[in-house]
Design a protein around this motif. Structure first.
Motif, PDB file in Angstrom:
ATOM      1  N   ILE A   8     -33.715  17.381  16.444  1.00  0.00           N
ATOM      2  CA  ILE A   8     -33.141  16.295  16.293  1.00  0.00           C
ATOM      3  C   ILE A   8     -33.621  15.491  15.455  1.00  0.00           C
ATOM      4  CG2 ILE A   8     -31.538  14.261  17.713  1.00  0.00           C
ATOM      5  CD1 ILE A   8     -32.216  16.042  20.206  1.00  0.00           C
ATOM      6  N   LYS A   9     -32.814  16.323  13.940  1.00  0.00           N
ATOM      7  CA  LYS A   9     -32.893  14.810  12.956  1.00  0.00           C
ATOM      8  C   LYS A   9     -32.406  13.256  13.002  1.00  0.00           C
ATOM      9  CE  LYS A   9     -33.850  18.787  10.059  1.00  0.00           C
ATOM     10  NZ  LYS A   9     -34.273  19.013   9.117  1.00  0.00           N
ATOM     11  N   THR A  10     -31.067  13.283  13.232  1.00  0.00           N
ATOM     12  CA  THR A  10     -30.228  12.425  13.874  1.00  0.00           C
ATOM     13  C   THR A  10     -30.124  12.705  15.401  1.00  0.00           C
ATOM     14  OG1 THR A  10     -29.559  12.139  11.330  1.00  0.00           O
ATOM     15  CG2 THR A  10     -28.199  11.072  12.802  1.00  0.00           C
ATOM     16  N   ALA A  11     -30.645  11.333  15.972  1.00  0.00           N
ATOM     17  CA  ALA A  11     -30.185  11.008  17.409  1.00  0.00           C
ATOM     18  C   ALA A  11     -28.942  10.340  17.734  1.00  0.00           C
ATOM     19  CB  ALA A  11     -30.816  10.538  17.771  1.00  0.00           C
ATOM     20  N   LEU A  34     -21.866   8.926  18.108  1.00  0.00           N
ATOM     21  CA  LEU A  34     -21.941   9.947  18.014  1.00  0.00           C
ATOM     22  C   LEU A  34     -23.538  10.328  18.551  1.00  0.00           C
ATOM     23  CD1 LEU A  34     -20.769  13.048  19.115  1.00  0.00           C
ATOM     24  CD2 LEU A  34     -21.378  12.979  16.946  1.00  0.00           C
ATOM     25  N   CYS A  35     -23.764  10.322  19.864  1.00  0.00           N
ATOM     26  CA  CYS A  35     -25.427  10.547  20.111  1.00  0.00           C
ATOM     27  C   CYS A  35     -25.212  12.291  20.808  1.00  0.00           C
ATOM     28  CB  CYS A  35     -25.683   9.652  21.770  1.00  0.00           C
ATOM     29  SG  CYS A  35     -25.508   7.769  21.265  1.00  0.00           S
ATOM     30  N   ILE A  36     -26.740  13.057  20.423  1.00  0.00           N
ATOM     31  CA  ILE A  36     -26.480  14.203  20.741  1.00  0.00           C
ATOM     32  C   ILE A  36     -27.922  14.045  21.142  1.00  0.00           C
ATOM     33  CG2 ILE A  36     -28.054  13.804  17.972  1.00  0.00           C
ATOM     34  CD1 ILE A  36     -26.981  17.587  18.830  1.00  0.00           C
ATOM     35  N   ALA A  55     -19.059  27.988  18.291  1.00  0.00           N
ATOM     36  CA  ALA A  55     -18.836  27.301  16.327  1.00  0.00           C
ATOM     37  C   ALA A  55     -19.318  26.224  15.725  1.00  0.00           C
ATOM     38  CB  ALA A  55     -17.782  28.542  15.943  1.00  0.00           C
ATOM     39  N   VAL A  56     -19.498  25.616  15.599  1.00  0.00           N
ATOM     40  CA  VAL A  56     -19.878  24.607  13.954  1.00  0.00           C
ATOM     41  C   VAL A  56     -18.970  24.771  13.507  1.00  0.00           C
ATOM     42  CG1 VAL A  56     -20.760  22.797  13.144  1.00  0.00           C
ATOM     43  CG2 VAL A  56     -20.990  23.778  15.536  1.00  0.00           C
ATOM     44  N   ALA A 110     -24.487  18.842  12.953  1.00  0.00           N
ATOM     45  CA  ALA A 110     -24.430  20.284  13.017  1.00  0.00           C
ATOM     46  C   ALA A 110     -25.436  20.923  13.077  1.00  0.00           C
ATOM     47  CB  ALA A 110     -23.624  21.057  11.442  1.00  0.00           C
ATOM     48  N   HIS A 111     -26.844  20.881  12.578  1.00  0.00           N
ATOM     49  CA  HIS A 111     -27.710  21.692  12.917  1.00  0.00           C
ATOM     50  C   HIS A 111     -28.459  22.211  14.042  1.00  0.00           C
ATOM     51  CE1 HIS A 111     -31.691  23.770  11.260  1.00  0.00           C
ATOM     52  NE2 HIS A 111     -32.032  23.047  11.994  1.00  0.00           N
ATOM     53  N   SER A 112     -28.457  20.304  14.658  1.00  0.00           N
ATOM     54  CA  SER A 112     -28.537  20.043  15.705  1.00  0.00           C
ATOM     55  C   SER A 112     -28.159  20.798  16.737  1.00  0.00           C
ATOM     56  CB  SER A 112     -29.099  18.796  16.417  1.00  0.00           C
ATOM     57  OG  SER A 112     -29.890  18.087  15.114  1.00  0.00           O
ATOM     58  N   ILE A 113     -26.458  20.927  16.511  1.00  0.00           N
ATOM     59  CA  ILE A 113     -25.794  21.211  17.559  1.00  0.00           C
ATOM     60  C   ILE A 113     -25.805  23.166  17.625  1.00  0.00           C
ATOM     61  CG2 ILE A 113     -23.389  22.097  17.667  1.00  0.00           C
ATOM     62  CD1 ILE A 113     -21.963  18.967  16.536  1.00  0.00           C
ATOM     63  N   GLU A 114     -25.861  23.307  15.858  1.00  0.00           N
ATOM     64  CA  GLU A 114     -26.160  25.501  15.546  1.00  0.00           C
ATOM     65  C   GLU A 114     -27.270  25.559  16.883  1.00  0.00           C
ATOM     66  OE1 GLU A 114     -25.912  24.828  11.544  1.00  0.00           O
ATOM     67  OE2 GLU A 114     -23.485  25.940  11.603  1.00  0.00           O
ATOM     68  N   THR A 115     -28.540  24.774  16.702  1.00  0.00           N
ATOM     69  CA  THR A 115     -29.946  25.310  17.533  1.00  0.00           C
ATOM     70  C   THR A 115     -30.041  24.664  17.984  1.00  0.00           C
ATOM     71  OG1 THR A 115     -30.826  24.276  15.230  1.00  0.00           O
ATOM     72  CG2 THR A 115     -32.042  25.163  16.922  1.00  0.00           C
ATOM     73  N   LEU A 116     -29.549  23.809  19.083  1.00  0.00           N
ATOM     74  CA  LEU A 116     -29.185  23.118  21.017  1.00  0.00           C
ATOM     75  C   LEU A 116     -28.195  24.409  21.536  1.00  0.00           C
ATOM     76  CD1 LEU A 116     -30.286  19.703  20.416  1.00  0.00           C
ATOM     77  CD2 LEU A 116     -31.872  21.368  21.088  1.00  0.00           C
TER      78      LEU A 116
END
Length: 546
Positions: free
Chosen positions: A7-10, A29-31, A57-58, A111-117
């Motif tokens: 998570i680079k941007t929380a 938006l929080c991740i 998918a993202v 987007a990267h965090s969503i795809e990874t997690l």
């Protein structure tokens, strides 16, 4: 592993969320390690909480907006200025969301965090291991039924059948539960030999006992006959013990005759008439695997088509072949039920591995014949017994849904196909099933992404190794709690001892709108009308009991 590593941007301010059936909303938006949380700027109590595991998918970039023009409101489109990005989030339950994020770098980070997690493979890091609802304890028994309970409660079963612990340490068959119901005359040593003759060790076991005529449904995997036509005397004796003095039994092979012949060339095969003279083999090609997954993808694509062209819609619906798979599954299950219920013969069901189409057919056949499987609790017990305990590989089959761009591995919507078939039964026999359509929709969602541990892993062996039952909650137990039970009970239910024979004529089968079109305005209006009717029926029922 620390989730923060991915998570680079929380969190991001001034994000615009656009989703079907709702106006665009601006907020934060929080991740987190397991969720995407959107909080409305004007009303912080209005939140959208999305389980990352539910994301299939993202897609990044503004160009992605074109295909969703009718789903999303663009009233706030002009609010984006300067460097910004857009993410289209496609969920496994077919929900599609658009997120407009100010700042391209922030957009790419999210987007990267969503795809990874959303693609983490480690079961013990999934949300069910962290989910802790209030006023619940992990100390209670996990699940709602056990093989011992099923054996004990099935009247007449103990005369010719026994409960074997031959697989107590999962060494005989890694995908079977520790306890299995087998013929009384077959000892454990024979079962061990039979397991070596069946693919994956899945030797024939009882899954249904007909209380009126004593006939049974067995299920297994294919015999390992091979090109050299191997034999296993113990396997032949086991199947002979199933029918006893009866004149014959039926083997329903869920593959075509050609597929069964081809399987022999690579070590598999079917039961030859010369060795199993009292068994008649029937082939019914029930698709699974890649073919079924591609059919699912085509159907979802057809349902998302916005051209409003009737010929195009009908052509795409037909080309998906999904309703043909529904028809084949129901007709095959009807054949099994007919053999047992009407003709009075026992049946063995198997395909290749015995973990997909075999379970599909055995489940539907039991639902057709057995009234005890049609109540809310009875149906959930059936699913627990025939899918969870019997070793359907949920982790592999439901890793991706219809939107993923990843190359297909072992994904296949067999469980979803079963739910669709049950819905067809529910629609054709509105009084005979004790559960509501809402239950089927809930199960379809939970199989792909859940707070509960019920559909984690591929077998009981894996659940034991990862201590799933000690560290997660059971979905079926939650669905039977009083609040949930009221939602998922059919208020029109009238129990009947009669079999419910589904019509499989093309005109009788319909698209499951509430699932495949659940996020469209047209279906929402229908759902609201159905909910009003349901509430009226419940109120009338209360008045009638006074």
């Amino acid at each position: 592993m620390e989730f923060s590593e991915h998570i680079k941007t929380a969190n991001v301010e001034d994000v615009v969320l656009r989703q079907p059936l709702h106006p665009a909303r601006k907020g934060t938006l929080c991740i987190t390690g397991h969720h995407l949380l959107f909080s409305d700027k004007e009303d912080s109590s209005r939140q959208v909480l999305l389980l990352l595991r539910n994301i299939d998918a993202v897609e990044k970039s503004v160009e992605n907006l074109v295909g969703y023009s009718s789903l999303f409101s663009f009233a706030d489109h002009g609010e984006r200025s300067g460097s910004s990005g857009t993410i289209i989030v496609k969920c496994k339950d077919l929900h599609v969301l658009q997120i407009d994020i100010p700042g391209m770098e922030q957009c790419l980070n999210i987007a990267h965090s969503i795809e990874t997690l959303s693609n983490l493979n480690c079961v013990s890091e999934m949300y069910p291991f962290f989910y802790r609802p209030p006023n619940h304890s992990l100390d209670r028994q996990w699940g709602i039924s056990t093989p011992e309970q099923f054996f004990r409660e099935t009247e007449g079963l103990s005369f010719l059948w026994r409960l074997s612990a031959v697989n107590r340490d999962f060494s005989i068959c890694p995908s079977y539960p520790p306890l299995l119901i087998v013929p009384k005359d077959i000892d454990d040593e024979s079962l061990k030999k039979v397991s070596k003759f069946r693919q994956g060790g899945r030797f024939p076991v009882l899954c249904y006992y007909h209380r009126k005529n004593g006939m049974v449904i067995m299920r297994s995997s294919q015999p390992l006959i091979g090109a050299n036509k191997k034999r296993c005397r113990e396997d032949e004796c086991l199947l002979q013990a199933v029918i006893g003095s009866s004149d014959k039994g039926y083997i329903i092979d869920t593959r075509s005759g050609q597929q069964s012949q081809q399987a022999r060339m690579i070590g598999g095969g079917f039961e030859p008439k010369s060795c199993y003279s009292c068994w008649k083999r029937l082939h019914r090609n029930v698709e699974k695997g890649k073919t079924l997954q591609e059919s699912f993808i085509k159907l979802v694509e057809a349902c998302g088509d916005e051209s409003n062209n009737m010929d195009r819609w009908l052509s795409k619906l037909e080309n998906s072949k999904w309703l043909s798979h529904v028809q084949t599954a129901l007709s095959t299950a009807g054949l099994v039920a007919e053999c047992v219920e009407r003709d009075g013969h026992s049946v063995l069901v198997h395909g290749s591995e015995g973990t997909d189409s075999t379970l599909l057919i055995s489940t539907l056949a039991q639902l057709i014949m057995d009234p005890s499987c049609r109540s809310l609790e009875g149906f959930l017990c059936l699913l627990e017994r025939e899918w969870v305990q019997a070793g359907h590989p949920f982790q592999q089959r439901c890793f991706h849904s219809a939107y993923s761009h990843a190359r297909l591995q072992q994904e296949s919507p067999v469980f979803l196909l079963m739910l669709d078939c049950v819905w067809q039964l529910w629609r054709q026999f509105p009084l005979a099933l004790g559960f509501s359509e809402a239950l089927l929709l809930r199960l379809a969602t939970e199989a792909y992404a859940s707070n509960y541990g019920t559909f984690l892993c591929n077998s009981e062996l894996e659940r034991c190794a990862l201590q799933v039952k000690e560290n997660t909650y059971c979905l079926f137990q939650a669905l039977l709690k009083s609040v949930e039970r009221e939602i998922y009970t059919n208020p029109l239910y009238e129990s009947t001892d009669l079999a419910i024979w589904p019509s499989v004529h093309p005109q009788s089968l319909q698209l499951w709108r509430s699932f495949f079109l659940r996020w469209t305005p047209q279906n929402r209006h229908l759902e609201e009308a159905q909910e009003d009717i349901r509430n009226m029926i419940i109120e009338w029922g209360k008045l009638a009991r006074r």
